[in-house]
Motif scaffolding. Sequence first.
Motif, PDB file in Angstrom:
ATOM      1  N   ARG A  32      29.625  47.100  32.479  1.00 45.54           N
ATOM      2  CA  ARG A  32      31.245  46.480  32.458  1.00 45.54           C
ATOM      3  C   ARG A  32      30.827  45.210  33.285  1.00 45.54           C
ATOM      4  NH1 ARG A  32      34.744  47.662  29.525  1.00 45.54           N
ATOM      5  NH2 ARG A  32      35.195  49.593  29.353  1.00 45.54           N
ATOM      6  N   ARG A  33      30.023  45.114  34.279  1.00 50.18           N
ATOM      7  CA  ARG A  33      29.679  44.214  35.057  1.00 50.18           C
ATOM      8  C   ARG A  33      29.047  42.721  34.231  1.00 50.18           C
ATOM      9  NH1 ARG A  33      24.806  43.977  38.338  1.00 50.18           N
ATOM     10  NH2 ARG A  33      25.109  42.088  39.850  1.00 50.18           N
ATOM     11  N   LEU A  34      28.401  43.271  33.409  1.00 48.45           N
ATOM     12  CA  LEU A  34      27.892  42.178  32.445  1.00 48.45           C
ATOM     13  C   LEU A  34      28.851  41.551  31.579  1.00 48.45           C
ATOM     14  CD1 LEU A  34      24.420  43.662  30.771  1.00 48.45           C
ATOM     15  CD2 LEU A  34      24.723  41.687  32.387  1.00 48.45           C
ATOM     16  N   ILE A  35      29.682  42.346  31.117  1.00 42.41           N
ATOM     17  CA  ILE A  35      30.773  41.921  30.192  1.00 42.41           C
ATOM     18  C   ILE A  35      32.176  41.081  31.019  1.00 42.41           C
ATOM     19  CG2 ILE A  35      32.445  42.844  28.270  1.00 42.41           C
ATOM     20  CD1 ILE A  35      30.224  44.589  27.598  1.00 42.41           C
ATOM     21  N   GLU A  36      32.473  41.834  32.255  1.00 39.38           N
ATOM     22  CA  GLU A  36      33.720  41.547  32.569  1.00 39.38           C
ATOM     23  C   GLU A  36      33.331  40.812  33.956  1.00 39.38           C
ATOM     24  OE1 GLU A  36      36.140  44.836  32.743  1.00 39.38           O
ATOM     25  OE2 GLU A  36      35.999  45.014  30.544  1.00 39.38           O
ATOM     26  N   GLY A  37      32.169  41.022  34.829  1.00 40.88           N
ATOM     27  CA  GLY A  37      31.803  40.359  36.391  1.00 40.88           C
ATOM     28  C   GLY A  37      32.191  41.636  37.092  1.00 40.88           C
ATOM     29  N   ASP A  38      31.935  41.179  38.321  1.00 38.22           N
ATOM     30  CA  ASP A  38      32.045  42.208  39.487  1.00 38.22           C
ATOM     31  C   ASP A  38      33.547  42.251  39.942  1.00 38.22           C
ATOM     32  OD1 ASP A  38      29.889  43.484  40.739  1.00 38.22           O
ATOM     33  OD2 ASP A  38      28.921  41.620  41.394  1.00 38.22           O
ATOM     34  N   ASP A  39      34.299  41.083  39.669  1.00 41.33           N
ATOM     35  CA  ASP A  39      35.463  41.278  40.157  1.00 41.33           C
ATOM     36  C   ASP A  39      36.645  41.622  39.134  1.00 41.33           C
ATOM     37  OD1 ASP A  39      35.436  39.239  38.152  1.00 41.33           O
ATOM     38  OD2 ASP A  39      35.605  37.383  39.594  1.00 41.33           O
ATOM     39  N   SER A  40      36.307  42.244  38.129  1.00 40.11           N
ATOM     40  CA  SER A  40      37.366  42.956  37.171  1.00 40.11           C
ATOM     41  C   SER A  40      37.810  44.172  37.738  1.00 40.11           C
ATOM     42  CB  SER A  40      36.702  42.988  35.740  1.00 40.11           C
ATOM     43  OG  SER A  40      36.537  44.016  35.290  1.00 40.11           O
ATOM     44  N   PRO A  41      39.050  44.740  37.345  1.00 45.94           N
ATOM     45  CA  PRO A  41      39.418  45.789  37.786  1.00 45.94           C
ATOM     46  C   PRO A  41      38.700  47.140  37.489  1.00 45.94           C
ATOM     47  CG  PRO A  41      41.315  44.560  37.254  1.00 45.94           C
ATOM     48  CD  PRO A  41      40.039  43.929  36.830  1.00 45.94           C
ATOM     49  N   THR A  42      38.310  47.232  36.195  1.00 47.28           N
ATOM     50  CA  THR A  42      37.486  48.204  35.398  1.00 47.28           C
ATOM     51  C   THR A  42      36.196  48.089  36.095  1.00 47.28           C
ATOM     52  OG1 THR A  42      37.134  46.920  33.718  1.00 47.28           O
ATOM     53  CG2 THR A  42      38.542  48.745  33.624  1.00 47.28           C
ATOM     54  N   THR A  43      35.430  47.056  36.411  1.00 49.80           N
ATOM     55  CA  THR A  43      34.216  47.093  37.115  1.00 49.80           C
ATOM     56  C   THR A  43      34.253  47.851  38.621  1.00 49.80           C
ATOM     57  OG1 THR A  43      33.519  45.024  35.967  1.00 49.80           O
ATOM     58  CG2 THR A  43      32.157  45.454  37.531  1.00 49.80           C
TER      59      THR A  43
END
Length: 377
Positions: free
Chosen positions: A330-341
């Motif tokens: 998730r972190r790779l695709i959305e970054g550390d700041d996304s709710p799902t991450t």
Amino acid sequence: MPKKNPRKVLCDCGKRFGDSQSRSQHIRDSPLHKQPVVAMAYTAAALGPVGEVEENQELTTSSAKGIESVGGLYTVKAMAGKGKGLVAITKIPKGTRILSEAPIFRVPRDNSNINSLERIVANEVERLNVDQQRSFFDLTNIYGNAHSRSLGIARTNVLPLGSNTSSGGLFLEASLINHSCRHNSQNTWNENISRLTVHALQDIKEGEEITITYLPTTPVYTERQRFLQEKFKFDCKCELCLLPRTERERSDTRLREIQAIDKAVGSYFWGGLEPEMALNLLHTMFLLFGEEGIWDGLIPRAYNDAYEIATENGDKLRARVFAQRTYDARRLIEGDDSPTTIKMKRAAEELSVETPQRLSGTEFENWLWMLKGALTS
Ligand SMILES: [Zn+2]
Ligand SMILES: [Zn+2]
């Protein structure tokens, strides 16, 4: 004297007027109509490279306001046969946030009342500044004369703001990203920062086009072509669609198998499958991802399925590993700041138990996916 039909004259920009004089007045006054279309296109193209800013530094030109990127990663270029596109001007490592953009306006995604939608879009477009309007009218409209130009452009380019929301956003920069069935980047609406982000799914070479997928899933060749032609009016000529026939058929077989596994794993959650079999199938799915070259959102989704299977089974050891892998993907695709991450990070932290350290490599994977012949724990 016959009574005039109210709001019967439609302007090219989507606004309606009671008579043609009011429309002429509007065309003279509105910044929308200050320049002929050709000049608009020229000016937008002449804006040149974008994204050449330091991280988090606000761009100064108003047309680029609300767009940030991690500094000099891409440029907007005319692409043969598909309008404009984004091209990497440097090597972009996997996981990089290529683009982070706020919508210039939001519209409901419900198309049932097209007249009301037309009014909403017309009002939003009228509110934009001149540079934004120029960029807006430079975007693709696949609806021809079926709607006003504004609505046609909006319907062509609006992206959903999350998977379960009823509103969409118009993004000037992200709208320029072309489709590939074997896309190297992924767009996500990040509710925490109220921006659309685009992350590199793999290392992107200098000169390579940045692509996302317009498909909700990746079905077989003929279904992809039908969907893209129907919804976006183009024949896809991406590397996957241009594979020689035998290779394409092999790819189709893998894609069908991935879909079948996805469906079978879904049945686990209805009690139709043993956890061991479900994990075995997911393991096969990952092998297929590897062969097919899939790096996108299917990866965290499959890990998340494995995480839920392990959790439901009271298997904290495996749940911990799968939560961590879901988080990493998730972190790779959305970054550390996304709710799902953030959610997956917490899940992994809450499960901080010992992992079987004595196993490594293949042994560990065999244990993790409960493959036959693996050591029991
Ligand atoms: Zn107008
Ligand atoms: Zn394709």
